[in-house]
Design an enzyme around this catalytic site. Structure first.
Site, PDB file in Angstrom:
ATOM      1  N   GLU A  31      -1.733  -3.031  15.655  1.00  0.00           N
ATOM      2  CA  GLU A  31      -2.954  -2.323  16.104  1.00  0.00           C
ATOM      3  C   GLU A  31      -2.870  -0.835  15.790  1.00  0.00           C
ATOM      4  OE1 GLU A  31      -5.678  -3.429  16.772  1.00  0.00           O
ATOM      5  OE2 GLU A  31      -5.025  -5.502  16.990  1.00  0.00           O
TER       6      GLU A  31
HETATM    7  C1  LIG Z   1       3.958  -9.666  14.415  1.00  0.00           C
HETATM    8  C2  LIG Z   1       2.823  -8.967  13.765  1.00  0.00           C
HETATM    9  C3  LIG Z   1       1.514  -9.320  14.076  1.00  0.00           C
HETATM   10  C4  LIG Z   1       0.450  -8.687  13.435  1.00  0.00           C
HETATM   11  N1  LIG Z   1      -0.846  -9.122  13.680  1.00  0.00           N
HETATM   12  C5  LIG Z   1      -1.850  -8.668  12.880  1.00  0.00           C
HETATM   13  C6  LIG Z   1      -3.151  -9.265  12.941  1.00  0.00           C
HETATM   14  O1  LIG Z   1      -3.416 -10.145  13.753  1.00  0.00           O
HETATM   15  N2  LIG Z   1      -4.102  -8.823  12.079  1.00  0.00           N
HETATM   16  C7  LIG Z   1      -3.861  -7.843  11.163  1.00  0.00           C
HETATM   17  O2  LIG Z   1      -4.749  -7.507  10.403  1.00  0.00           O
HETATM   18  N3  LIG Z   1      -2.635  -7.247  11.100  1.00  0.00           N
HETATM   19  C8  LIG Z   1      -1.627  -7.640  11.925  1.00  0.00           C
HETATM   20  N4  LIG Z   1      -0.385  -7.074  11.847  1.00  0.00           N
HETATM   21  C9  LIG Z   1      -0.175  -5.967  10.924  1.00  0.00           C
HETATM   22  C10 LIG Z   1       0.013  -4.636  11.639  1.00  0.00           C
HETATM   23  O3  LIG Z   1      -1.162  -4.235  12.256  1.00  0.00           O
HETATM   24  C11 LIG Z   1       0.540  -3.636  10.585  1.00  0.00           C
HETATM   25  O4  LIG Z   1       1.864  -4.035  10.285  1.00  0.00           O
HETATM   26  C12 LIG Z   1       0.500  -2.210  11.085  1.00  0.00           C
HETATM   27  O5  LIG Z   1      -0.832  -1.779  11.236  1.00  0.00           O
HETATM   28  C13 LIG Z   1       1.222  -1.247  10.142  1.00  0.00           C
HETATM   29  O6  LIG Z   1       0.908  -1.487   8.791  1.00  0.00           O
HETATM   30  P1  LIG Z   1       2.087  -1.659   7.736  1.00  0.00           P
HETATM   31  O7  LIG Z   1       3.024  -2.650   8.282  1.00  0.00           O
HETATM   32  O8  LIG Z   1       1.497  -1.923   6.417  1.00  0.00           O
HETATM   33  O9  LIG Z   1       2.809  -0.253   7.739  1.00  0.00           O
HETATM   34  P2  LIG Z   1       2.407   1.022   6.836  1.00  0.00           P
HETATM   35  O10 LIG Z   1       0.942   1.272   6.907  1.00  0.00           O
HETATM   36  O11 LIG Z   1       3.021   0.887   5.514  1.00  0.00           O
HETATM   37  O12 LIG Z   1       3.146   2.180   7.649  1.00  0.00           O
HETATM   38  C14 LIG Z   1       4.559   2.371   7.597  1.00  0.00           C
HETATM   39  C15 LIG Z   1       4.941   3.577   8.446  1.00  0.00           C
HETATM   40  O13 LIG Z   1       4.336   4.749   7.900  1.00  0.00           O
HETATM   41  C16 LIG Z   1       3.582   5.436   8.869  1.00  0.00           C
HETATM   42  N5  LIG Z   1       2.364   5.961   8.242  1.00  0.00           N
HETATM   43  C17 LIG Z   1       1.539   5.337   7.383  1.00  0.00           C
HETATM   44  N6  LIG Z   1       0.502   6.143   7.050  1.00  0.00           N
HETATM   45  C18 LIG Z   1       0.666   7.285   7.716  1.00  0.00           C
HETATM   46  C19 LIG Z   1      -0.085   8.511   7.810  1.00  0.00           C
HETATM   47  N7  LIG Z   1      -1.226   8.680   7.145  1.00  0.00           N
HETATM   48  N8  LIG Z   1       0.405   9.485   8.609  1.00  0.00           N
HETATM   49  C20 LIG Z   1       1.558   9.307   9.308  1.00  0.00           C
HETATM   50  N9  LIG Z   1       2.297   8.181   9.247  1.00  0.00           N
HETATM   51  C21 LIG Z   1       1.857   7.183   8.484  1.00  0.00           C
HETATM   52  C22 LIG Z   1       3.233   4.399   9.942  1.00  0.00           C
HETATM   53  O14 LIG Z   1       3.102   4.992  11.216  1.00  0.00           O
HETATM   54  C23 LIG Z   1       4.447   3.472   9.895  1.00  0.00           C
HETATM   55  O15 LIG Z   1       5.432   3.927  10.770  1.00  0.00           O
HETATM   56  C24 LIG Z   1       0.690  -7.646  12.507  1.00  0.00           C
HETATM   57  C25 LIG Z   1       2.002  -7.273  12.233  1.00  0.00           C
HETATM   58  C26 LIG Z   1       3.055  -7.920  12.815  1.00  0.00           C
HETATM   59  C27 LIG Z   1       4.447  -7.531  12.432  1.00  0.00           C
END
Ligand SMILES: Cc1cc2nc3c(=O)[nH]c(=O)nc-3n(C[C@H](O)[C@H](O)[C@H](O)COP(=O)(O)OP(=O)(O)OC[C@H]3O[C@@H](n4cnc5c(N)ncnc54)[C@H](O)[C@@H]3O)c2cc1C
Length: 595
Positions: free
Chosen positions: A441
């Site tokens: 989220e």
């Molecule tokens: C168990 C689980 C359930 C999930 N359920 C859902 C679901 O139901 N539906 C769905 O759509 N998704 C779901 N997700 C996905 C989840 O919402 C994303 O993993 C999350 O939003 C982060 O995206 P990412 O993993 O691509 O990380 P990234 O976007 O690659 O981010 C990596 C790191 O970089 C930081 N970062 C990125 N951009 C910036 C910025 N501009 N400024 C500062 N810091 C930044 C972030 O804070 C993070 O710490 C789920 C994930 C998991 C693991």
């Protein structure tokens, strides 16, 4: 074996004496929330989660979900039967609109129940939780036809729901979405792409799952302004509501992950699946935000829920485990050693978690009340103030409650020594389950950026000024009351730090945005400490007023706990302020190659 007792007495105290349910009779639906009805929800709901969901918590953790060759997924033993009971008893319908079969109770009441469900079995609670987010988006953005077709059976729990944002190359930055939506001649769209990490994406609890999917139409702007939202049923639904053929959406695999094993986290393949636009084209993010705001508060409650269940187990263990003697002489001289609860360092841990939990419960319920007022009050001024509050507090509740919820689960685990590290006692599961809430989220760093970059400056800072004024008024109104000074004086110090940090950003972040980025997480936590401190002071005020009642021991305990918050947790605002004022220079000085 782990244990859990829903904290009904605490919830009732907050509802009656801190947020004051009875003061909001002008809000639509509150007439349904008589003290007897609320009591019945808490008591019966508490019994259901303790007797049905909690015993399945470890089962879900150990068995996880299984994907079969045909793409179907089965949940852990007992989940299906428990879900059927959940639907049968109508627990998912508490605050849903009457028009779709809901009970139209205030959101604040269903939020109390939600905390219990999450403490008892977070992985289970996510199945109806995801559906609720989808329901919220369809209620606000869906067409009349979509509402009639999907909502009644989603509200009843007969059908599930999901939100599909994430793709392999796109998490935080939704502008990078590649899933395509090609228009068909009949007004529907053909959806093609791969979504990952989709919670509750496929399972055996319901006959149908209504997926809400973000995708791009041909020629849409190549950014977050080119995203549209689609409703894509797993099984097609006829005009008469009957279930037809399978849609071209399937679960490609399920993730093996650190926690919430009982919830299926799926890779979802859309292979020309039939979907329908929800709301306007290219306005998908706007529609998704309805769902995300609701979901972010629910995730904040996951932080509280895991903190509470971990605390309850740590208390039981600390009373039972015999090690060492009290610094002030043996407390159990008849035993080989004293229970570890006599040691001040163990007490420090327990009091820290307890003080957080009590304040966080009040913050969650207070914020849920604002959602009710914002959506349903007959007074436009009240509605605007409540919506301001919700917008401002949503990233704080999500970010702070989940960061601290996880930290508290670890602290509670620590009291078990090595026994906390092995699986038998259940503490490891609470830690593992709590961890995800900091990530999904919108990772917590993003919540902090949302607070500082969007919510603070919005409408000329109106919401922030409203919050500061509310806390200041409380302190002023009670400043002369010497019994409350131990609470209002530290709160004033914390509020001063929050004002100073806000001012510092105004003066130093516009010209140099890295200053805002480098201080955002500290600011979110500073804000959270003041918001929780404010709740703690309101708890103290309510407890003082009730000290003469029969429950005076409990009121005295609340006063001690609030005082602990003021003395031991709230002073952290000064450290947070100092970090914010250090700015971004050292944070950003090194070139990327230097790491
Ligand atoms: C168990 C689980 C359930 C999930 N359920 C859902 C679901 O139901 N539906 C769905 O759509 N998704 C779901 N997700 C996905 C989840 O919402 C994303 O993993 C999350 O939003 C982060 O995206 P990412 O993993 O691509 O990380 P990234 O976007 O690659 O981010 C990596 C790191 O970089 C930081 N970062 C990125 N951009 C910036 C910025 N501009 N400024 C500062 N810091 C930044 C972030 O804070 C993070 O710490 C789920 C994930 C998991 C693991």
């Amino acid at each position: 074996m782990p244990q859990y007792t829903p904290p009904i007495r605490d919830t009732r105290f907050v509802l009656e004496h801190v947020v004051g349910l009875d003061r909001h009779a002008n809000v639509d639906g509150f007439a349904n929330a008589t003290p007897d009805t609320v009591d019945a929800v808490l008591e019966e709901g508490g019994r259901f989660v303790a007797e049905v969901l909690f015993p399945l918590n470890q089962v879900g953790d150990q068995e996880g979900c299984v994907r079969h060759d045909d793409g179907s997924v089965t949940t852990a033993a007992g989940f299906k039967e428990a879900y059927a009971q959940f639907v049968e008893s109508g627990w998912g319908t508490l605050s849903a609109p009457e028009a779709y079969g809901g009970q139209a109770m205030p959101h604040v009441v269903s939020t109390a129940f939600q905390e219990y469900m999450i403490s008892a079995n977070m992985a289970f609670a996510m199945y109806p939780g995801l559906a609720h987010g989808a329901i919220a988006a369809l209620v606000v953005k869906g067409s009349d036809e979509q509402k009639a077709k999907y909502l009644p059976r989603m509200v009843s729990g007969e059908w599930g729901g999901t939100m599909n944002l994430t793709e392999p190359q796109c998490g935080t930055d939704l502008g990078l979405i590649r899933t395509k939506a090609e228009p068909n001649a009949d007004g529907s769209y053909s959806i093609t792409g791969t979504k990952i990490f989709i919670s509750a994406g496929e399972h055996d609890l319901t006959d149908n799952i209504i997926h809400l999917v973000l995708a791009k139409t041909p020629g849409a702007p190549d950014s977050s302004k080119g995203i549209s939202l689609f409703v894509v049923p797993k099984v097609m639904v006829g005009d008469d509501g009957s279930l037809g053929r399978r849609n071209a959406v399937s679960c490609g695999s399920i993730e093996h992950k650190m926690g919430i094993h009982g919830n299926s986290t799926c890779v979802m393949n859309y292979d020309g699946a039939t979907g329908w636009l929800v709301g306007q084209e290219n306005r998908g993010l706007n529609a998704m935000f309805v769902m995300m705001n609701e979901a972010r508060l629910a995730v904040g409650i996951q932080g509280l829920g895991q903190s509470e269940v971990a605390y309850q187990n740590a208390v039981a263990y600390a009373k039972d485990r015999l090690q060492g003697r009290s610094l002030t002489g043996a407390k159990a001289p008849d035993k080989v050693a004293d229970p570890i609860i006599v040691h001040p360092d163990v007490r420090r841990t327990l009091m820290g978690i307890r003080a957080f939990n009590e304040a966080a419960r009040a913050l969650v319920l207070w914020t849920a009340l604002q959602a009710d007022i914002g959506h349903r009050s007959d007074d436009a001024g009240q509605r605007q103030a409540a919506e301001d509050h919700m917008g401002l507090l949503t990233p704080v509740v999500k970010g702070v409650l989940t960061d601290r919820g996880f930290a508290n689960a670890v602290e509670a685990q620590q009291l078990f020594g090595g026994h906390g590290y092995i699986e038998e006692w259940g503490m490891s599961q609470f830690v593992r389950d709590a961890r995800i809430a900091m990530i999904y989220e919108g990772a917590n760093g993003i919540q902090a950026m949302d607070l500082v970059g969007r919510k603070l400056p919005k409408d000329g800072g109106r919401a922030m000024m409203g919050f500061l004024a509310e806390v200041q008024t409380f302190i002023k109104d009670h400043g002369e009351d010497s019994a409350l000074t131990p609470y209002t004086a530290p709160l004033q110090a914390g509020l001063n730090d929050l004002q100073a940090a806000t001012m510092w950003f105004m003066q130093n972040a516009f010209a140099k945005p890295d200053n805002a980025g480098a201080g955002a997480t500290d600011y979110m936590h500073l804000f959270g400490l003041v918001a929780l401190g404010y709740m703690s002071a309101r708890i103290a005020k309510a407890a003082l007023a009730r000290q003469a009642e029969a429950a005076s021991d409990r009121m005295a305990a609340r006063l001690v706990t609030s005082r602990f918050f003021m003395e031991r947790l709230l002073p952290e605002t000064a450290t947070r302020l100092a970090r914010i004022k250090a700015g971004a220079d050292t944070t950003m000085a090194l070139a990327a190659e230097a790491f």
